[in-house]
Design a protein around this motif. Structure first.
Motif, mmCIF file in Angstrom:
data_model
loop_
_atom_site.group_PDB
_atom_site.id
_atom_site.type_symbol
_atom_site.label_atom_id
_atom_site.label_comp_id
_atom_site.label_asym_id
_atom_site.label_seq_id
_atom_site.Cartn_x
_atom_site.Cartn_y
_atom_site.Cartn_z
ATOM 1 N N GLY A 111 0.727 -1.540 -0.043
ATOM 2 C CA GLY A 111 -0.068 -0.218 -0.163
ATOM 3 C C GLY A 111 0.729 1.273 -0.096
ATOM 4 O O GLY A 111 0.330 2.326 -0.015
ATOM 5 N N ARG A 112 1.202 1.008 -0.530
ATOM 6 C CA ARG A 112 2.510 2.448 -0.232
ATOM 7 C C ARG A 112 2.747 3.054 -1.551
ATOM 8 O O ARG A 112 2.541 1.688 -3.006
ATOM 9 C CB ARG A 112 4.533 2.336 0.280
ATOM 10 C CG ARG A 112 4.514 1.890 1.919
ATOM 11 C CD ARG A 112 6.115 1.606 2.151
ATOM 12 N NE ARG A 112 6.655 0.507 1.524
ATOM 13 C CZ ARG A 112 7.189 -0.493 1.946
ATOM 14 N NH1 ARG A 112 6.199 -0.794 3.083
ATOM 15 N NH2 ARG A 112 7.522 -1.415 1.507
ATOM 16 N N ALA A 113 3.616 4.050 -1.256
ATOM 17 C CA ALA A 113 3.696 4.804 -3.104
ATOM 18 C C ALA A 113 4.304 5.547 -3.241
ATOM 19 O O ALA A 113 4.647 6.766 -2.049
ATOM 20 C CB ALA A 113 2.403 5.324 -3.579
ATOM 21 N N VAL A 114 5.253 5.677 -4.145
ATOM 22 C CA VAL A 114 6.344 7.535 -3.928
ATOM 23 C C VAL A 114 5.679 8.321 -4.917
ATOM 24 O O VAL A 114 5.501 7.828 -6.203
ATOM 25 C CB VAL A 114 7.752 7.316 -4.224
ATOM 26 C CG1 VAL A 114 8.208 5.962 -2.963
ATOM 27 C CG2 VAL A 114 7.937 5.762 -5.299
ATOM 28 N N GLY A 115 6.560 9.653 -5.024
ATOM 29 C CA GLY A 115 6.506 10.461 -6.174
ATOM 30 C C GLY A 115 7.208 11.387 -6.264
ATOM 31 O O GLY A 115 7.915 11.880 -5.606
ATOM 32 N N ILE A 116 7.909 11.167 -7.386
ATOM 33 C CA ILE A 116 8.824 12.081 -7.504
ATOM 34 C C ILE A 116 8.628 13.380 -8.575
ATOM 35 O O ILE A 116 8.362 12.773 -9.836
ATOM 36 C CB ILE A 116 9.985 11.337 -8.869
ATOM 37 C CG1 ILE A 116 10.503 9.914 -7.532
ATOM 38 C CG2 ILE A 116 11.837 11.876 -8.903
ATOM 39 C CD1 ILE A 116 11.563 9.054 -8.050
ATOM 40 N N GLY A 117 8.745 14.221 -8.211
ATOM 41 C CA GLY A 117 8.137 15.927 -9.182
ATOM 42 C C GLY A 117 9.081 16.151 -10.474
ATOM 43 O O GLY A 117 11.163 16.303 -9.417
ATOM 44 N N ILE A 118 9.199 16.126 -10.857
ATOM 45 C CA ILE A 118 10.200 16.430 -12.186
ATOM 46 C C ILE A 118 10.012 18.295 -12.988
ATOM 47 O O ILE A 118 9.415 18.385 -13.563
ATOM 48 C CB ILE A 118 10.692 15.377 -13.338
ATOM 49 C CG1 ILE A 118 10.851 13.729 -12.987
ATOM 50 C CG2 ILE A 118 11.278 15.776 -14.225
ATOM 51 C CD1 ILE A 118 10.827 12.500 -13.885
ATOM 52 N N PRO A 119 11.166 18.925 -12.869
ATOM 53 C CA PRO A 119 10.488 20.227 -12.946
ATOM 54 C C PRO A 119 10.439 20.477 -14.674
ATOM 55 O O PRO A 119 11.435 19.854 -15.139
ATOM 56 C CB PRO A 119 11.635 20.938 -12.574
ATOM 57 C CG PRO A 119 12.274 20.570 -12.035
ATOM 58 C CD PRO A 119 12.523 18.747 -11.566
ATOM 59 N N THR A 169 7.018 12.246 -1.334
ATOM 60 C CA THR A 169 7.088 12.560 -2.346
ATOM 61 C C THR A 169 8.720 13.505 -2.362
ATOM 62 O O THR A 169 8.575 13.486 -0.749
ATOM 63 C CB THR A 169 6.094 13.614 -3.091
ATOM 64 O OG1 THR A 169 6.269 13.937 -1.335
ATOM 65 C CG2 THR A 169 4.821 13.136 -2.940
ATOM 66 N N CYS A 170 9.177 14.034 -3.413
ATOM 67 C CA CYS A 170 10.283 14.773 -3.447
ATOM 68 C C CYS A 170 10.126 14.539 -4.892
ATOM 69 O O CYS A 170 9.869 14.702 -5.537
ATOM 70 C CB CYS A 170 11.102 13.075 -3.198
ATOM 71 S SG CYS A 170 13.323 14.314 -3.443
ATOM 72 N N VAL A 171 10.567 16.351 -5.337
ATOM 73 C CA VAL A 171 11.065 16.636 -6.407
ATOM 74 C C VAL A 171 12.931 16.955 -6.703
ATOM 75 O O VAL A 171 14.016 17.011 -5.460
ATOM 76 C CB VAL A 171 10.385 18.522 -6.460
ATOM 77 C CG1 VAL A 171 10.772 19.604 -7.709
ATOM 78 C CG2 VAL A 171 9.322 18.384 -6.224
ATOM 79 N N LEU A 172 13.228 16.410 -7.547
ATOM 80 C CA LEU A 172 14.571 16.610 -8.516
ATOM 81 C C LEU A 172 14.723 17.760 -8.149
ATOM 82 O O LEU A 172 14.573 19.130 -8.316
ATOM 83 C CB LEU A 172 14.645 15.968 -9.806
ATOM 84 C CG LEU A 172 13.894 14.045 -10.438
ATOM 85 C CD1 LEU A 172 13.930 13.827 -11.713
ATOM 86 C CD2 LEU A 172 14.976 13.703 -9.419
ATOM 87 N N ARG A 190 13.694 9.212 1.750
ATOM 88 C CA ARG A 190 13.288 8.963 3.029
ATOM 89 C C ARG A 190 14.484 10.802 2.992
ATOM 90 O O ARG A 190 15.323 10.809 3.584
ATOM 91 C CB ARG A 190 15.233 8.418 2.996
ATOM 92 C CG ARG A 190 13.999 6.769 3.771
ATOM 93 C CD ARG A 190 14.970 5.697 3.880
ATOM 94 N NE ARG A 190 14.469 4.770 4.490
ATOM 95 C CZ ARG A 190 13.970 3.250 3.422
ATOM 96 N NH1 ARG A 190 14.032 3.936 2.252
ATOM 97 N NH2 ARG A 190 14.218 2.477 3.939
ATOM 98 N N GLY A 191 14.233 11.305 2.158
ATOM 99 C CA GLY A 191 14.601 13.061 2.659
ATOM 100 C C GLY A 191 15.249 12.996 0.908
ATOM 101 O O GLY A 191 15.550 12.057 0.141
#
Length: 295
Positions: free
Chosen positions: A80-88, A255-258, A293-294
């Motif tokens: 049930g985990r998910a991650v989101g990686i934002g790309i400018p 989540t995280c943004v590159l 993890r950041g």
């Protein structure tokens, strides 16, 4: 819940037979599988979805616009985990042998080409590409009756006049769209906008899960989303992907943004030089156990 999902599957199967070809109306939502990706096993497996927002104006096919929202979303169906990686959107990348902003790549080399660029950036190959335009996005928000988004800082969007306060904000479809597009008042520009898009996506997930047991909700939402919908997936595959999203627990989303460096001197226009080693580290962190993890 199982009964509702079965009814949605029936709706999708019927829609596959009766919905007009996408050439009849402009496409507002496009969902494709990536040819170079593995075949997704939804039974206890994982899936990576490249979620894009097109800036094509209403009435124009979404594939003809630039992708001003670019989010790589990973789903771990078992945990049930998910991650989101934002790309400018202004990330400066190689597009068919020439340097360009990443938000122009879809129109030049299509969903598979853009998926490959993202794979080069973060080391993760998307399985699917979902592209939504203004109308398609508003239809999705309307389908759940608006969206609640929790924000840390107060701001006013100078273009739309949208007022955002610290804490929980309730947005209708147009306000939600304005929230995802605003950036000029932020010192971090594209990075802040990408982070806001992630907050909005999390709000949409919470809204979906809050309503999923209401009689007829999933069926109405399915039909709303399918207006102007174009896909190369079978109705059964679309159903299983939608079911996978409902397995995600909001409290287990990170989540995280590159990171990168804005640069207006290299080409005489605003671009972002992505920190390539950091992007790879973030991708490896996400792929390991679908936790970030950041940045």
């Amino acid at each position: 819940m199982i009964r509702q999902l079965v009814r949605v599957a029936v709706v999708l199967a019927a829609v596959g037979l009766v919905v007009p070809a996408p050439t009849v109306h402009p496409v507002t939502i496009s969902l494709t599988d990536v040819e170079s990706a593995k075949r997704v096993d939804f039974d206890g497996g994982t899936a990576w979805l490249l979620v894009l927002g097109s800036d094509a104006r209403p009435g124009v096919d979404v594939t003809r616009g630039n992708t001003d929202a670019i989010q790589l979303v990973g789903l771990d169906l078992e945990s049930g985990r998910a991650v989101g990686i934002g790309i400018p959107r202004d990330a400066w990348v190689d597009v068919a042998g020439e340097s360009a902003r990443i938000n122009t790549a879809y129109g030049d080399i299509g969903p598979d080409g853009l998926a490959d660029i993202v794979a080069d950036l973060v080391g993760i190959q998307p399985d699917y590409v979902l592209l939504a335009g203004f109308d398609g996005f508003r239809d999705m928000v309307d389908a759940i009756g608006g969206v609640d988004v929790r924000v840390d800082e107060e701001f006013v969007d100078p273009a739309s006049g949208l007022q955002v306060r610290p804490g929980l904000n309730s947005f209708d479809a147009q306000e939600a769209l304005d929230f995802t597009r605003t950036r000029k008042q932020f010192g971090s520009g594209d990075f802040a906008r990408s982070a806001n898009q992630q907050l909005l996506m999390l709000g949409l997930l919470r809204g979906l899960l809050a309503h999923e047991d209401e009689p007829g909700f999933l069926e109405r939402g399915t039909l709303a989303a399918l207006r102007g919908f174009d896909t190369d997936l079978s109705p059964q595959e679309v159903y299983r992907l939608a079911q996978a999203v409902t397995r995600v627990r909001p409290g287990q989303v990170t989540t995280c943004v590159l990171p990168g460096t804005p640069d207006e001197t290299a080409v005489g226009a605003s671009i972002v030089l992505v920190d390539a080693p950091a992007a790879r580290r973030i991708g490896a962190d996400a792929a390991d156990d679908f936790r970030l993890r950041g940045c």
